[in-house]
Design a protein around this motif. Structure first.
Motif, mmCIF file in Angstrom:
data_model
loop_
_atom_site.group_PDB
_atom_site.id
_atom_site.type_symbol
_atom_site.label_atom_id
_atom_site.label_comp_id
_atom_site.label_asym_id
_atom_site.label_seq_id
_atom_site.Cartn_x
_atom_site.Cartn_y
_atom_site.Cartn_z
ATOM 1 N N LEU A 159 2.711 27.835 9.901
ATOM 2 C CA LEU A 159 4.025 26.149 9.244
ATOM 3 C C LEU A 159 4.171 27.131 7.825
ATOM 4 N N LYS A 160 5.677 28.067 8.587
ATOM 5 C CA LYS A 160 6.301 29.061 7.519
ATOM 6 C C LYS A 160 7.010 27.750 6.895
ATOM 7 N N ASP A 161 7.454 27.178 7.367
ATOM 8 C CA ASP A 161 8.846 26.599 6.472
ATOM 9 C C ASP A 161 8.627 25.168 7.631
ATOM 10 N N ILE A 162 8.571 23.294 7.333
ATOM 11 C CA ILE A 162 8.724 22.603 7.869
ATOM 12 C C ILE A 162 8.976 21.335 7.374
ATOM 13 N N SER A 163 9.173 20.982 7.609
ATOM 14 C CA SER A 163 9.861 19.520 7.283
ATOM 15 C C SER A 163 9.716 18.086 7.467
ATOM 16 N N LEU A 164 8.700 17.221 7.792
ATOM 17 C CA LEU A 164 8.682 16.028 8.579
ATOM 18 C C LEU A 164 8.790 14.772 7.206
ATOM 19 N N GLY A 165 10.447 13.868 8.121
ATOM 20 C CA GLY A 165 10.441 12.917 7.074
ATOM 21 C C GLY A 165 11.190 13.230 6.112
ATOM 22 N N ARG A 166 11.557 12.136 4.889
ATOM 23 C CA ARG A 166 12.305 12.501 4.510
ATOM 24 C C ARG A 166 11.444 12.828 2.840
ATOM 25 N N LEU A 167 12.285 13.770 2.039
ATOM 26 C CA LEU A 167 12.263 13.943 0.866
ATOM 27 C C LEU A 167 13.325 13.670 0.260
ATOM 28 N N TRP A 168 12.704 14.021 -1.229
ATOM 29 C CA TRP A 168 14.063 13.689 -2.152
ATOM 30 C C TRP A 168 15.523 13.993 -2.356
ATOM 31 N N ASN A 169 15.661 15.661 -1.805
ATOM 32 C CA ASN A 169 17.237 16.349 -1.813
ATOM 33 C C ASN A 169 17.008 15.585 0.101
ATOM 34 N N GLN A 170 16.627 15.512 0.908
ATOM 35 C CA GLN A 170 17.406 15.262 2.338
ATOM 36 C C GLN A 170 17.100 14.082 2.295
ATOM 37 N N GLN A 171 17.497 13.265 1.628
ATOM 38 C CA GLN A 171 17.781 11.272 1.646
ATOM 39 C C GLN A 171 18.922 10.902 2.838
ATOM 40 N N GLN A 172 18.746 11.703 3.639
ATOM 41 C CA GLN A 172 19.655 11.067 5.206
ATOM 42 C C GLN A 172 18.647 11.282 5.743
ATOM 43 N N SER A 173 17.360 11.855 5.587
ATOM 44 C CA SER A 173 16.420 11.945 6.573
ATOM 45 C C SER A 173 15.680 10.228 6.780
ATOM 46 N N GLU A 174 15.010 10.253 7.926
ATOM 47 C CA GLU A 174 14.285 8.763 8.152
ATOM 48 C C GLU A 174 12.730 8.909 7.660
ATOM 49 N N ASN A 185 11.164 7.775 18.195
ATOM 50 C CA ASN A 185 10.700 7.468 16.489
ATOM 51 C C ASN A 185 9.204 7.787 16.031
ATOM 52 N N GLU A 186 8.213 7.230 16.377
ATOM 53 C CA GLU A 186 7.008 7.931 15.936
ATOM 54 C C GLU A 186 6.554 8.942 16.172
ATOM 55 N N VAL A 187 7.280 9.465 16.792
ATOM 56 C CA VAL A 187 6.540 10.904 17.556
ATOM 57 C C VAL A 187 7.520 12.454 16.799
ATOM 58 N N TRP A 188 6.611 13.498 16.981
ATOM 59 C CA TRP A 188 7.253 14.407 16.756
ATOM 60 C C TRP A 188 6.998 16.435 17.016
ATOM 61 N N ILE A 189 7.990 16.586 17.946
ATOM 62 C CA ILE A 189 6.895 18.034 18.737
ATOM 63 C C ILE A 189 6.846 18.981 17.885
ATOM 64 N N MET A 216 0.656 -0.785 -0.268
ATOM 65 C CA MET A 216 0.292 0.156 -0.021
ATOM 66 C C MET A 216 0.630 1.415 0.018
ATOM 67 N N ALA A 217 0.639 1.849 -0.960
ATOM 68 C CA ALA A 217 1.451 3.333 -0.914
ATOM 69 C C ALA A 217 1.290 4.214 1.012
ATOM 70 N N LYS A 218 2.765 4.685 0.875
ATOM 71 C CA LYS A 218 2.631 5.390 2.520
ATOM 72 C C LYS A 218 3.814 6.451 1.438
ATOM 73 N N ILE A 219 3.551 7.438 2.551
ATOM 74 C CA ILE A 219 4.226 8.905 2.239
ATOM 75 C C ILE A 219 5.219 8.479 3.588
ATOM 76 N N GLU A 220 6.625 8.954 2.754
ATOM 77 C CA GLU A 220 7.515 8.711 3.002
ATOM 78 C C GLU A 220 8.172 10.287 4.087
ATOM 79 N N GLY A 221 7.710 11.579 3.785
ATOM 80 C CA GLY A 221 7.841 12.876 3.933
ATOM 81 C C GLY A 221 6.909 14.199 3.486
ATOM 82 N N ILE A 222 6.753 14.778 4.211
ATOM 83 C CA ILE A 222 6.380 16.351 3.540
ATOM 84 C C ILE A 222 6.361 17.113 4.234
ATOM 85 N N ARG A 223 6.899 18.800 3.264
ATOM 86 C CA ARG A 223 7.337 19.553 3.411
ATOM 87 C C ARG A 223 6.133 20.847 3.302
#
Length: 424
Positions: free
Chosen positions: A15-30, A378-382, A1-8
């Motif tokens: 939310l002026k500029d936030i990122s959660l998870g992995r993006l195409w140009n932030q591959q080091q992020s989980e 790792n499941e929790v974002w503050i 099933m499809a899954k979101i790996e990251g969002i900006r």
């Protein structure tokens, strides 16, 4: 099933500029976990983050202008971050399944000279096979409602120089279509390109992404709505307010009779005080939910049950959907619930999200430590608000002290209550 790996998110209210998870140009992020929970104090932007998904779903269905006004948003200028002149931007990085190459969806929404919002830019891109680094290749690029789409499963185009002057770069494709490309010009630049192109057979990747967003479930559960007695007629899925519980029950009893009986037995064991749940058929063909309370001979109907009992039943019924939504988003599930139920509910959500059968990816916002006690760092974002009024976000597992304390057996919710999760 499809899954979101990251969002900006950029320029969307607080939310002026936030990122959660992995993006195409932030591959080091989980990447985001199957269950993701956002915590924070009142007023930090949890509801705004929840509404990011609601806004995108509304924009796909109705267009960006109407989406800006729906659900009390108040229009484009109200949802664009204050004192910001740029476009509202969203970026989603997702996979269709575990082995698929990730796809990035980007959209920028701005206002024209008359103040009406429109889609300034829209893009879908994906790395080529065996490409492990570098800029992904686009297979949909739109600027002001005009652009190019790559047909079928073709790989797309390298647009390294496109960002400097996207309109001029696109002109080279307008002169002549090819077997791979299709010139696109929307009749209404306030509509999303994926809404139109995603319905065409020659654009399977766009179609899959459109279906992915259309399948999102955002819970706006209202107990009073759930107590209503809808007209008879089976329905496959629970709606966002929960006022069709009776219809879903009718469908499951008709189509999955044996399984549904077991579902009711399983749910009854998880709701305190409830010994048995069954149904009663009315003269006009509708099904009434009956809750048999321990100590009472006569059952109680859904219309007589507490808000919390109805809410737990609705959530557990949602998790038992034979065809679950790919993305399940719930805001503050703790409202109206006994605090000792929250750990059980959190475990149910995680079991569903991580199950072998590929359940929904679950996204939750909360301010209840008892629910957070059942979570991993790792499941929790503050989510926190800075002095300038805009929000920042970070993962609890990024704090080594917090990770070590949880590993030693201290509950994460207790650490949050004791201010150990606050920025230092």
């Amino acid at each position: 099933m499809a899954k979101i790996e990251g969002i900006r998110v950029k320029n969307f209210r607080a939310l002026k500029d936030i990122s959660l998870g992995r993006l195409w140009n932030q591959q080091q992020s989980e990447p985001l976990t199957p269950m993701t929970v956002v915590i924070g104090k009142n007023g930090v932007g949890k509801s705004t983050l929840f509404d990011v998904f609601g806004f995108l779903a509304d924009a796909l269905k109705f267009g960006v202008e109407e989406a800006c006004d729906l659900r009390g948003r108040g229009g484009f200028e109200k949802i664009r971050s204050q004192v910001q002149a740029g476009a509202i931007e969203f970026e989603i990085y997702y996979k269709e399944d575990g082995n698929a190459r990730p796809i990035t969806y980007e959209i920028a929404i701005d206002a024209d000279n008359s103040g009406r919002p429109f889609v300034q830019k829209e893009r879908l891109r994906q790395r080529r096979k065996n490409q492990s680094w570098g800029r992904p290749f686009s297979f949909l690029i739109l600027a002001n409602g005009k652009g190019v789409a790559w047909k079928g499963e073709s790989e797309g185009v390298d647009e390294t120089n496109a960002d400097n002057d996207l309109d001029r770069w696109l002109e080279s494709f307008y002169k002549e279509e090819s077997k791979e490309t299709e010139v696109v010009e929307l009749s209404d630049k306030r509509k999303l390109g994926i809404a139109t192109l995603g319905s065409l057979k020659q654009h399977p990747r766009i179609s899959l992404f459109r279906q992915f967003i259309e399948g999102w479930y955002l819970s706006y559960f209202e107990p009073n709505s759930a107590r209503s007695l809808p007209l008879a007629g089976p329905q496959k899925h629970l709606n966002i307010k929960g006022d069709n519980i009776g219809n879903v029950v009718q469908f499951m009893e008709r189509e999955h009779k044996d399984r549904f009986k077991k579902v009711l037995e399983r749910i009854a064991k998880k709701i305190p005080g409830v010994d048995k749940i069954d149904t009663e058929k009315t003269a006009d063909g509708r099904l009434l939910l009956r809750f048999n309370d321990k100590g009472f001979q006569d059952p109680f109907y859904a219309q007589q049950m507490s808000d919390g009992t109805l809410k737990v039943f609705a959530y557990l019924l949602l998790l038992e959907d034979p065809v679950p939504p790919p993305f399940l988003c719930i805001e503050e599930p703790e409202n109206g619930l006994y605090h000792k139920l929250l750990e059980t509910l959190a475990k149910e959500f995680r079991e569903h999200a991580t199950g072998r059968k590929g359940g929904s990816q679950v996204f939750i916002t909360t301010h209840q430590p008892y629910l957070v006690d059942a979570l991993e760092p790792n499941e929790v974002w503050i989510l926190e608000k800075c002095a300038d009024g805009f929000s920042t976000i970070r993962r609890a597992s990024d704090d080594e002290l917090v990770k070590n304390m949880v590993e030693e057996g201290l509950p994460l919710g207790g650490l949050w209550y004791s201010d150990y999760l606050d920025a230092r």
